[in-house]
Motif scaffolding. Structure first.
Motif, PDB file in Angstrom:
ATOM      1  N   GLY A 233       4.719  32.290  32.047  1.00 22.13           N
ATOM      2  CA  GLY A 233       6.175  31.632  31.759  1.00 22.13           C
ATOM      3  C   GLY A 233       5.791  30.238  33.184  1.00 22.13           C
ATOM      4  N   PHE A 234       5.826  31.146  33.875  1.00 28.18           N
ATOM      5  CA  PHE A 234       6.637  30.202  35.468  1.00 28.18           C
ATOM      6  C   PHE A 234       5.064  29.154  35.036  1.00 28.18           C
ATOM      7  CE2 PHE A 234       9.836  33.835  36.594  1.00 28.18           C
ATOM      8  CZ  PHE A 234      10.239  32.865  36.539  1.00 28.18           C
ATOM      9  N   GLU A 235       4.066  29.385  35.526  1.00 26.65           N
ATOM     10  CA  GLU A 235       2.969  29.241  35.452  1.00 26.65           C
ATOM     11  C   GLU A 235       1.826  28.274  34.870  1.00 26.65           C
ATOM     12  OE1 GLU A 235      -0.234  31.855  37.496  1.00 26.65           O
ATOM     13  OE2 GLU A 235       1.412  32.657  39.121  1.00 26.65           O
ATOM     14  N   THR A 236       2.388  28.396  33.841  1.00 25.35           N
ATOM     15  CA  THR A 236       0.967  28.156  32.649  1.00 25.35           C
ATOM     16  C   THR A 236       2.689  27.205  31.859  1.00 25.35           C
ATOM     17  OG1 THR A 236      -0.163  30.216  31.807  1.00 25.35           O
ATOM     18  CG2 THR A 236       0.273  28.519  30.887  1.00 25.35           C
ATOM     19  N   LEU A 237       3.658  27.449  31.156  1.00 25.19           N
ATOM     20  CA  LEU A 237       4.340  27.461  30.617  1.00 25.19           C
ATOM     21  C   LEU A 237       5.487  26.302  31.536  1.00 25.19           C
ATOM     22  CD1 LEU A 237       6.228  29.130  27.863  1.00 25.19           C
ATOM     23  CD2 LEU A 237       4.585  27.672  27.800  1.00 25.19           C
ATOM     24  N   GLY A 238       5.410  26.515  33.025  1.00 25.29           N
ATOM     25  CA  GLY A 238       6.328  25.439  34.120  1.00 25.29           C
ATOM     26  C   GLY A 238       7.355  25.794  33.859  1.00 25.29           C
ATOM     27  N   LEU A 239       7.974  26.488  33.349  1.00 24.69           N
ATOM     28  CA  LEU A 239       9.030  27.186  33.362  1.00 24.69           C
ATOM     29  C   LEU A 239      10.065  27.301  35.176  1.00 24.69           C
ATOM     30  CD1 LEU A 239      10.917  29.448  30.923  1.00 24.69           C
ATOM     31  CD2 LEU A 239      10.461  27.054  31.063  1.00 24.69           C
ATOM     32  N   THR A 240      10.996  27.368  35.359  1.00 28.55           N
ATOM     33  CA  THR A 240      11.536  27.021  36.689  1.00 28.55           C
ATOM     34  C   THR A 240      13.083  28.214  37.317  1.00 28.55           C
ATOM     35  OG1 THR A 240      13.305  25.801  36.477  1.00 28.55           O
ATOM     36  CG2 THR A 240      11.385  24.973  37.448  1.00 28.55           C
ATOM     37  N   ARG A 241      13.273  28.875  35.277  1.00 34.63           N
ATOM     38  CA  ARG A 241      14.233  29.346  35.720  1.00 34.63           C
ATOM     39  C   ARG A 241      14.313  30.132  34.361  1.00 34.63           C
ATOM     40  NH1 ARG A 241      18.494  31.669  38.289  1.00 34.63           N
ATOM     41  NH2 ARG A 241      18.365  29.993  40.243  1.00 34.63           N
ATOM     42  N   ILE A 242      14.039  31.818  33.750  1.00 33.76           N
ATOM     43  CA  ILE A 242      14.024  32.378  32.446  1.00 33.76           C
ATOM     44  C   ILE A 242      15.754  33.665  32.592  1.00 33.76           C
ATOM     45  CG2 ILE A 242      13.382  33.805  31.023  1.00 33.76           C
ATOM     46  CD1 ILE A 242      10.222  33.099  33.173  1.00 33.76           C
ATOM     47  N   TYR A 243      16.274  32.862  31.181  1.00 33.50           N
ATOM     48  CA  TYR A 243      17.455  34.174  31.680  1.00 33.50           C
ATOM     49  C   TYR A 243      17.016  35.195  30.994  1.00 33.50           C
ATOM     50  CZ  TYR A 243      19.677  30.050  32.279  1.00 33.50           C
ATOM     51  OH  TYR A 243      19.831  28.476  33.551  1.00 33.50           O
ATOM     52  N   ILE A 244      17.829  35.994  30.433  1.00 34.89           N
ATOM     53  CA  ILE A 244      17.548  37.096  29.722  1.00 34.89           C
ATOM     54  C   ILE A 244      19.432  37.990  29.023  1.00 34.89           C
ATOM     55  CG2 ILE A 244      15.507  38.426  30.036  1.00 34.89           C
ATOM     56  CD1 ILE A 244      18.509  40.393  30.854  1.00 34.89           C
TER      57      ILE A 244
ATOM     58  N   ALA B  12      12.027  33.333  43.052  1.00 33.71           N
ATOM     59  CA  ALA B  12      12.643  34.749  43.657  1.00 33.71           C
ATOM     60  C   ALA B  12      11.724  35.264  42.855  1.00 33.71           C
ATOM     61  CB  ALA B  12      14.061  34.888  42.835  1.00 33.71           C
ATOM     62  N   PHE B  13      10.722  35.240  41.858  1.00 31.11           N
ATOM     63  CA  PHE B  13       9.429  35.669  40.980  1.00 31.11           C
ATOM     64  C   PHE B  13       8.559  35.919  42.079  1.00 31.11           C
ATOM     65  CE2 PHE B  13       5.483  35.850  38.151  1.00 31.11           C
ATOM     66  CZ  PHE B  13       6.081  37.046  37.948  1.00 31.11           C
ATOM     67  N   GLU B  14       8.246  35.375  42.856  1.00 31.19           N
ATOM     68  CA  GLU B  14       7.343  34.728  44.141  1.00 31.19           C
ATOM     69  C   GLU B  14       7.839  35.995  44.521  1.00 31.19           C
ATOM     70  OE1 GLU B  14       6.856  30.781  43.991  1.00 31.19           O
ATOM     71  OE2 GLU B  14       5.372  30.330  42.517  1.00 31.19           O
ATOM     72  N   GLN B  15       8.667  35.546  45.413  1.00 26.35           N
ATOM     73  CA  GLN B  15       8.604  36.824  46.666  1.00 26.35           C
ATOM     74  C   GLN B  15       9.015  37.541  46.345  1.00 26.35           C
ATOM     75  OE1 GLN B  15      12.958  34.772  47.483  1.00 26.35           O
ATOM     76  NE2 GLN B  15      12.321  33.547  48.115  1.00 26.35           N
ATOM     77  N   THR B  16       9.139  38.388  45.023  1.00 26.19           N
ATOM     78  CA  THR B  16       8.973  39.919  44.547  1.00 26.19           C
ATOM     79  C   THR B  16       7.416  40.091  44.216  1.00 26.19           C
ATOM     80  OG1 THR B  16      11.368  39.373  43.267  1.00 26.19           O
ATOM     81  CG2 THR B  16      10.253  41.156  42.957  1.00 26.19           C
ATOM     82  N   ARG B  17       7.481  39.110  43.750  1.00 26.44           N
ATOM     83  CA  ARG B  17       5.633  39.424  43.651  1.00 26.44           C
ATOM     84  C   ARG B  17       4.635  39.621  45.052  1.00 26.44           C
ATOM     85  NH1 ARG B  17       2.692  34.721  40.240  1.00 26.44           N
ATOM     86  NH2 ARG B  17       0.147  35.510  40.291  1.00 26.44           N
ATOM     87  N   ALA B  18       4.939  38.820  46.371  1.00 17.61           N
ATOM     88  CA  ALA B  18       4.346  38.865  47.481  1.00 17.61           C
ATOM     89  C   ALA B  18       4.515  40.127  48.024  1.00 17.61           C
ATOM     90  CB  ALA B  18       4.503  37.636  48.204  1.00 17.61           C
ATOM     91  N   VAL B  19       6.300  40.780  47.697  1.00 16.06           N
ATOM     92  CA  VAL B  19       6.065  42.498  48.142  1.00 16.06           C
ATOM     93  C   VAL B  19       5.459  42.946  48.008  1.00 16.06           C
ATOM     94  CG1 VAL B  19       8.636  43.591  48.670  1.00 16.06           C
ATOM     95  CG2 VAL B  19       8.969  40.906  49.060  1.00 16.06           C
ATOM     96  N   ASP B  20       6.254  43.261  46.790  1.00 18.30           N
ATOM     97  CA  ASP B  20       4.613  43.858  45.652  1.00 18.30           C
ATOM     98  C   ASP B  20       3.574  44.189  46.138  1.00 18.30           C
ATOM     99  OD1 ASP B  20       7.048  45.064  44.352  1.00 18.30           O
ATOM    100  OD2 ASP B  20       6.927  43.966  42.777  1.00 18.30           O
TER     101      ASP B  20
END
Length: 212
Positions: A127-138, A182-190
């Motif tokens: 969603g972030f890398e291919t669709l180019g979204l910058t924020r996703i809601y749920i 924030a997703f990229e930061q969480t990804r780096a920590v993981d």
């Protein structure tokens, strides 16, 4: 009118292959009876807030077609070739680079095993890398604690902004969002804590005619 391109997202991890595919018509019709069974499960219906009289396979096909007509991106979720559930991006606004996400691991025996988190991580990378979204809601109903925990593991935080609240079905729904940063930061920590958990092995690709 030219049909939208269909995508697949694959993650080979620990001897297992997680695959999310945007199905063609024949794949959707083959999966529809099992999806209807997932949707109609009493527990799943309560957690999704469904109050209808139940889904038929034809209803599932119509639901997917409606999502696509609204430029949504529905996916079937497969673990080693076996259907686990589905997920989708909906309410996509390319101008604002935002969208809404939903996911269901349908079989009761396969819930609670971390599959939702794993499929969610790989699809958010898409969603972030291919669709180019910058924020996703749920949005989730208050009683669906398992879904809320899943999204918190992905990095979601409570979001009561107008953009989030306009997506609710009921005033009591909980809304959350996740920014790409924030997703990229969480990804780096993981990745630092557990290199095997990283998403380096995730690949998104357009499905060729031969693959359909």
């Amino acid at each position: 009118m030219e049909k939208a391109r269909l995508w697949a997202v694959e993650w080979k991890q620990g001897g297992e292959t997680l695959l999310a595919i945007e199905p063609d018509d024949s794949e959707l019709r083959r999966a529809a009876p099992d999806l209807a069974g997932f949707y109609n499960d009493d527990h799943n219906r309560r957690m999704m807030g469904h109050e209808n009289d139940g889904f038929t396979a034809d209803d599932v096909v119509a639901y997917y077609e409606e999502l696509r007509a609204e430029e949504g991106r529905p996916f079937l979720l497969l673990l080693n070739g076996e259907l686990m559930g589905d997920a989708d991006f909906r309410n996509i606004d390319l101008e604002d680079a935002t969208g809404e996400f939903a996911i269901m691991i349908g079989g009761r025996a396969t819930q609670g095993r971390g599959l939702g988190t794993r499929f969610g991580r790989m699809l958010h990378a898409f969603g972030f890398e291919t669709l180019g979204l910058t924020r996703i809601y749920i949005s989730v109903i208050p009683s669906n604690a398992a879904s809320r925990r899943l999204f918190e593991r992905l990095g979601y935080q409570i979001d009561d902004s107008p953009g989030a609240r306009e997506l609710i079905d009921e005033e009591s729904d909980i809304t959350m969002s996740l920014a790409r940063t924030a997703f990229e930061q969480t990804r780096a920590v993981d990745l630092a804590a557990n290199p095997a958990s990283g998403l380096a092995g995730v690949r998104a690709f357009e499905r060729s005619a031969a693959a359909l």
